[in-house]
Design a protein around this motif. Structure first.
Motif, short mmCIF file in Angstrom:
data_model
loop_
_atom_site.label_atom_id
_atom_site.label_comp_id
_atom_site.label_asym_id
_atom_site.label_seq_id
_atom_site.Cartn_x
_atom_site.Cartn_y
_atom_site.Cartn_z
N ASP A 18 -48.85 10.74 10.27
CA ASP A 18 -49.79 10.21 11.26
C ASP A 18 -50.68 11.31 11.82
N ASN A 56 -60.88 19.66 9.72
CA ASN A 56 -60.72 19.83 8.27
C ASN A 56 -60.85 21.26 7.79
N ASP A 59 -53.36 12.24 9.31
CA ASP A 59 -54.40 11.21 9.28
C ASP A 59 -55.31 11.30 10.51
N GLN A 60 -54.69 11.44 11.68
CA GLN A 60 -55.47 11.50 12.91
C GLN A 60 -56.35 12.75 12.95
N GLU A 101 -47.20 5.95 18.75
CA GLU A 101 -47.41 5.04 17.63
C GLU A 101 -46.10 4.79 16.87
N GLY A 157 -57.63 14.28 10.44
CA GLY A 157 -58.75 14.03 9.53
C GLY A 157 -59.81 13.16 10.18
N ARG A 158 -59.38 12.13 10.92
CA ARG A 158 -60.34 11.27 11.61
C ARG A 158 -61.11 12.02 12.69
N LEU A 159 -60.46 13.03 13.28
CA LEU A 159 -61.11 13.83 14.32
C LEU A 159 -61.98 14.95 13.74
N GLY A 160 -61.97 15.08 12.42
CA GLY A 160 -62.81 16.10 11.79
C GLY A 160 -62.21 17.49 11.77
N CYS A 214 -48.85 10.99 18.56
CA CYS A 214 -48.38 10.11 17.48
C CYS A 214 -46.98 9.56 17.75
#
Length: 398
Positions: free
Chosen positions: A355, A366, A358-359, A392, A361-364, A389
């Motif tokens: 998780d 990288n 993934d999170q 979740e 990556g969504r926040l950039g 996380c």
């Protein structure tokens, strides 16, 4: 690597942990060869003071500032100076010595290990997070300082010895071994119900709690793959893991001509530590000698990433590059801590790591950290993400 007096001056970071104590044991057995400049411990003031006095260290430093007064009192009249807190730890790691053992567990060991590297001496390291968290930035620090980096994880030390000075360009594959941990033969349902006391019963090694849990999830092997990638400058495609329950073969190097060399030893951390401590010479170690006749059989099997998804996550992070390994490591440290506190289940560890990746990556998040400071900053961000996380994970469990 040897001081003018003929003795090698040594600092041990993580002196009261399992690797630190094994190092201390070897140094104490060879007083004619080594003298201790500084010992750095975590929070056990009494144990740190006892070790410092026994070996005649010049300085002892404890990371927990709340234990500073206790350490000073325990050392009163001994001639050993003391310090406490993060700054004192960095100062001790920066002392000019011939050889430093870097064995502070987790990302907390990154800054002190870099401080030791910057002195330009030999740094033996069991803090794999330096290469997992900081990777290229850490290796750039080693090159810039002209330091000698010596791995003491049994697997990487075995690879170093099996490589035998040959070029990595001639290597077809490097393979590290895993004992399989305490759950190697457990079905998935039983693993999911495992408690901390179950995961801490390692069948072969006696280690700290965090690394023992990593061995149970097989995340330890994933972190070691990332470490090997940076340490030997070898691509992920030429790295592999096999499960070897006897823990006799620690690493194998297959060359492009078909030859394979392997590092074998009885499972005792003093063997790889002694190799690094005496390097480039050998020193006597009172460890059990390997007897292959008595061992009888050596078996190998592929790791099961279905039951142990942490290894798959680490492989994916290595392949992805960039910030992935730093995120992976930080999230894993958070999740392991939560498991040891009984706040999550065993299989929630890889769920939280996945998780967090993934999170992030969504926040950039990288880009690979370009410096040690960036690595530490990214580690802090990843820990915050992993902690978030947890909610979740709890919601999914309802």
């Amino acid at each position: 690597m040897v001081s003018q007096g003929g003795k090698r001056r040594v600092t041990i970071l993580g002196a009261t942990g399992s690797v630190g104590r094994a190092t201390f044991d070897l140094i104490e057995r060879h007083p004619e060869r080594f003298e201790v400049e500084a010992l750095v411990g975590g929070s056990d003031a009494a144990a740190l003071a006892e070790l410092a006095i026994r070996v005649g260290a010049r300085r002892a430093v404890i990371a927990d500032p709340a234990q500073g007064a206790r350490l000073a009192a325990a050392l009163d009249g001994s001639g050993v100076s003391s310090g406490a807190g993060p700054t004192a730890c960095l100062d001790a790691a920066s002392l000019p010595v011939d050889w430093t053992m870097a064995a502070i567990s987790g990302a907390a060991g990154l800054a002190p290990t870099v401080a030791a590297v910057r002195t330009g001496g030999a740094v033996a390291f069991a803090t794999k997070e330096c290469l997992v968290c900081a990777g290229a930035a850490f290796m750039a620090e080693v090159a810039r300082a002209g330091a000698t980096l010596l791995p003491v994880d049994s697997e990487h030390n075995a690879l170093l010895q099996a490589l035998g000075g040959q070029s990595v360009a001639d290597v077809e594959k490097m393979t590290i071994t895993a004992s399989g941990g305490p759950f190697r033969l457990w079905p998935a349902e039983r693993i999911a119900a495992a408690r901390p006391e179950d995961a801490l019963r390692h069948p072969t090694w006696s280690m700290g709690a965090k690394i023992t849990i990593d061995s149970a999830t097989l995340m330890n092997k994933g972190l070691e793959l990332i470490e090997a990638h940076h340490l030997f400058a070898i691509e992920a495609e030429r790295l592999d893991v096999v499960v070897h329950p006897q823990s006799v073969v620690h690493g194998l190097v297959a060359f492009r001509d078909g030859a394979v060399t392997a590092g074998l030893a009885a499972p005792d951390m003093r063997v790889p530590i002694a190799h690094a401590l005496g390097f480039p010479e050998r020193i006597e170690v009172p460890t059990p000698r390997l007897d292959l006749v008595r061992t009888g059989a050596l078996t190998f099997e592929a790791p099961d990433v279905g039951r142990f998804p942490a290894l798959r996550l680490a492989r994916e992070a290595l392949a992805a590059g960039g910030a992935a390994a730093t995120i992976l490591n930080a999230a894993n440290e958070v999740a392991v801590g939560l498991f040891l506190e009984r706040r999550i289940g065993f299989m929630d560890i890889p769920r939280i790591v996945a998780d967090a990746l993934d999170q992030a990556g969504r926040l950039g998040l990288n880009a690979a950290p370009a410096s040690i400071d960036e690595a530490i900053e990214l580690d802090c961000e990843a820990r915050a993400i992993a902690s978030a996380c947890l909610l979740e994970t709890r919601l999914r469990a309802r």
